[in-house]
Write a protein that holds these residues in place. Structure first.
Motif, PDB file in Angstrom:
ATOM      1  N   ASP A  16       0.764  -1.074   0.065  1.00 53.93           N
ATOM      2  CA  ASP A  16      -0.138   0.036   0.085  1.00 53.93           C
ATOM      3  C   ASP A  16       1.031   1.449  -0.024  1.00 53.93           C
ATOM      4  N   GLN A  17       0.628   2.162  -0.788  1.00 55.24           N
ATOM      5  CA  GLN A  17       1.594   3.301  -1.079  1.00 55.24           C
ATOM      6  C   GLN A  17       1.707   4.326   0.000  1.00 55.24           C
TER       7      GLN A  17
ATOM      8  N   GLU B  33       4.958   4.838   2.177  1.00 51.02           N
ATOM      9  CA  GLU B  33       5.394   6.377   2.201  1.00 51.02           C
ATOM     10  C   GLU B  33       5.808   6.535   3.843  1.00 51.02           C
TER      11      GLU B  33
ATOM     12  N   TYR C 116       5.714   7.463  -4.546  1.00 48.85           N
ATOM     13  CA  TYR C 116       4.875   6.917  -5.478  1.00 48.85           C
ATOM     14  C   TYR C 116       5.235   5.370  -5.570  1.00 48.85           C
ATOM     15  N   ALA C 117       4.356   4.449  -5.517  1.00 52.09           N
ATOM     16  CA  ALA C 117       4.273   3.034  -5.580  1.00 52.09           C
ATOM     17  C   ALA C 117       3.912   2.627  -7.157  1.00 52.09           C
TER      18      ALA C 117
ATOM     19  N   SER D 274      -1.817   1.892 -11.151  1.00 54.58           N
ATOM     20  CA  SER D 274      -0.357   2.457 -11.090  1.00 54.58           C
ATOM     21  C   SER D 274      -0.275   3.687 -12.251  1.00 54.58           C
TER      22      SER D 274
ATOM     23  N   GLY E 100       1.952   7.530  -9.102  1.00 55.27           N
ATOM     24  CA  GLY E 100       1.795   6.443  -8.238  1.00 55.27           C
ATOM     25  C   GLY E 100       0.528   5.628  -8.309  1.00 55.27           C
ATOM     26  N   SER E 101      -0.001   5.128  -6.925  1.00 53.75           N
ATOM     27  CA  SER E 101      -1.138   4.615  -7.040  1.00 53.75           C
ATOM     28  C   SER E 101      -2.273   5.268  -7.329  1.00 53.75           C
TER      29      SER E 101
END
Length: 685
Positions: A549-550, A554, A573-574, A673, A677-678
């Protein structure tokens, strides 16, 4: 089998070969002369120098004489009338030595009668052969010492021995480290019933003594040689009605087998990403070398090899003729030659994963085309107004990161010219875009970047530069930190892990320390501290999985980096990764390519499709060509509409249908994505 029974069996064999057979025409089956394979040219050339009478009294199967014998000591087990001894004699040359062992004195007498004539034919001033009458199970009695032999050969004889375990024990004893067992014999596909053992014809024809191939593997392993390779195999057709009736369903085949005495072998073939290149330096085989019946190494072409193969080549007399790359530090599972070779070719840039292969893989896996998964087809069209123009200013990069689907690196030369940048700025203003997102390999390596950034910052609401930061540690690029701060550039940098070990594994040695050092300097300029100077880090998955989970990631990164490194950033950002470029190569090498495609499709999240970045942006490649996204320009999927940014200078881009591919699942899997990021905070919310 007991000792007395073994002696009786030897007498049967001695009588059959010493008295019953007067020539190869007397054989009842083709078991002992079964091969239809043509011997290698270097053997055929020597055969032409062998006395016709010797050739007529040959009873073996196959052609078990390997190359690279110059100067070697060769031991021929069950040498019979001496054909293979004399062939090896010529191949080892005057500096080599050949030892022939047989228990049948009549055949040895025949071989010795031709010794002087054969040496004369070869032009040797002295003989380099010797013949011993004795048992192949007891080589010590013949004076053959431990680790004194380079190569052991045998031609359809070991099956005749009633003490096979002892034979292979003796072979392992006399072979030098790196020595080779290279022999032809008859093997069965099941154990031959004991009732056939005392049949003189079945024994003499090499059938009742045939080893079950799996028992052979076990015996060899017991004596320190856990690996062997078939160089040639050929099914045996007995051809004699009475013998076939006796044997029933037992299947037989001639195998020519190679095994190397090597301490560093495993009991199965494992993949460590190693490769071997044949140098073409064996006089007998200038163009290629057949390591196994399925693996031909052609001069100058790297070939994927297993850990065992690499170890054998390095340990044996073949070592000077090969360049073997790689070690066993990174295990990637069981060795599959086809998959390993494909991964090697991908890694060498000889081929690339493209759209056709991706689509075929998805069909094979039963993955539905992405556009068919999207129920609201309007979501496959761009938004009425586009917010972002993403611009790739070149593929040259000071790094060659393993996750890079663009395959950027120091050797790439593609670079956006200034006139194309001018067209980008004009099209940006004409189209009403708000964000200019500058990417590439290392954007700083484009000689026009400073000019471009300053012009863009006066025009756009936001300018993003995606920098790996390590480039800013180099003296010629350090000034960009000040340029970015002056222009209020929003920086994004990849940081795949929060410590040195994890980060450097993906991006290269010392990258983490360099990134952290530059981050500290940027913090000093206000980045990560002043709300007007944003710096975000990006987490790219390094394997076949979805990111955590982003938001949680973070928080963890922020705590670790500030606590351990005293640096700060704004957002994390994932990203899901794309099965392209180096990442696809890695997946192929690890045998996880199909698994990753399945993972993405199984985690398809229709709720994020409306937010996918291709709906609100356009991508400009270094030469001005237009695409929906960076992935599509790698796949060669052009924009539905104008094809070049210059076409947008006078007329803005209208709504378009977005070109989809299997890689769209990367953007729509899990939390989604994008370059930001997500697309959702958590999956399902």
């Amino acid at each position: 089998m007991g000792v007395d029974e073994g002696r009786d069996m030897r007498e049967l064999v001695r009588e059959y070969y010493g008295e019953t057979l007067q020539g190869s025409d007397d054989l009842k089956t083709d078991a002992c002369c079964c091969t239809a394979h043509t011997p290698p040219k270097y053997v055929i050339d020597v055969m032409n120098e062998i006395d016709d009478e010797i050739m007529a009294h040959f009873y073996g199967c196959g052609s078990p004489i390997p190359p690279a014998l110059e100067g070697a000591t060769v031991l021929d087990l069950g040498c019979g009338t001496g054909r293979d001894v004399y062939i090896c004699s010529k191949l080892v040359g005057p500096s080599g030595r050949v030892i022939g062992v047989d228990m049948t004195e009549q055949q040895l007498a025949f071989a010795r009668r031709h010794e002087a004539a054969q040496m004369a034919r070869f032009g040797f001033t002295r003989s380099n052969v010797e013949f011993h009458c004795g048992f192949i199970e007891d080589l010590g009695a013949l004076g053959i010492e431990d680790e004194s032999v380079d190569v052991v050969v045998s031609n359809c004889v070991i099956n005749l021995s009633p003490f096979k375990d002892q034979v292979f024990k003796e072979i392992a004893r006399v072979l030098k480290p790196g020595g080779e067992l290279y022999f032809s014999d008859i093997f069965s596909d099941r154990r031959v019933p004991p009732k056939f053992y005392d049949d003189p014809v079945l024994r003499g024809e090499c059938l009742s003594g045939a080893l079950y191939i799996e028992d052979f593997r076990r015996i060899l392993a017991e004596h320190g040689m856990p690996v062997f390779y078939d160089v040639e195999t050929e099914p045996l057709h007995v051809g004699d009605f009475q013998i076939e009736t006796k044997l029933g369903c037992i299947g037989f085949a001639s195998h020519t087998v190679r095994a190397i005495k090597c301490a560093d072998l495993e009991d199965r073939e494992e993949n460590y990403g190693q490769a071997a290149t044949y140098l073409g330096t064996m006089p007998e085989n200038g163009r290629y070398f057949d390591l196994t019946e399925d693996l031909r190494l052609i001069k100058g072409r790297p070939v994927a090899v297993s850990g065992n193969m690499a170890a054998m080549l390095r340990a044996s007399r073949y070592a000077p003729h090969f360049e073997v790359r790689g070690d066993r530090t990174h295990h990637v599972g069981a060795f599959d030659q086809g998959a390993a070779q494909e991964a090697l070719e991908l890694a060498r840039g000889k081929r690339r994963i493209g759209l056709a292969e991706l689509e075929q893989a998805c069909r094979d896996l039963g993955i539905e085309p992405f556009d068919q998964c999207v129920h609201d087809k309007e979501l496959l069209r761009s938004a009425p107004e586009l917010a972002t123009m993403q611009v790739n200013v070149g593929y040259r990069c000071n790094l060659a990161c393993s996750h890079c689907f663009l395959e950027s690196g120091p050797q790439r030369a593609e670079c956006m010219e200034r006139d194309t940048m001018e067209a980008v700025l004009a099209a940006f203003a004409r189209g009403g875009f708000r964000t200019l997102d500058i990417t590439g390999g290392s954007p700083e390596m484009n000689p026009h970047l400073e000019w471009f950034v300053r012009e863009a910052s006066a025009l756009a609401d936001e300018v993003i530069v995606r920098s790996n930061l390590t480039i800013l540690d180099a003296p010629e690029y350090r000034h960009f930190m000040q340029v970015y701060a002056e222009c209020g550039v929003h920086l994004v940098t990849s940081l795949p892990y929060f410590n040195e070990q994890g980060c450097d594994l993906q991006r290269g040695r010392n990258v983490f320390d360099r990134v952290v050092g530059v981050l500290r300097e940027l913090n000093g300029l206000g980045y990560g501290v002043d709300p007007a100077l944003k710096i975000d880090v990006a987490y790219n998955v390094s394997g076949p999985f979805l990111p955590p989970d982003q938001r949680e990631l973070e928080e963890f990164y922020a705590w670790e980096l500030e606590r351990e490194q005293h640096v700060r950033f704004d957002n994390l950002y994932a990203f899901n990764n794309y099965a392209l470029g180096r990442f696809a190569n890695q997946l192929k090498r690890e045998g996880k390519f199909d698994y990753y495609l399945d993972l993405l499709s199984e985690n398809y999240n229709g709720a994020v499709v409306a937010r996918m970045m291709c709906r609100s942006q356009v991508n400009v490649d270094y030469d001005g060509r237009l695409y929906d996204c960076e992935v599509n320009h790698v796949l060669g999927l052009p924009l539905d509409g104008p094809r070049n940014v210059r076409d947008l200078v006078d007329e803005p881009l209208g709504p378009r249908t977005i070109a989809t591919s299997p890689l769209c699942y990367s953007c729509a899997a899990g939390c989604g994505s994008s370059c930001g990021g997500s697309l959702m905070d958590k999956y399902g919310e």
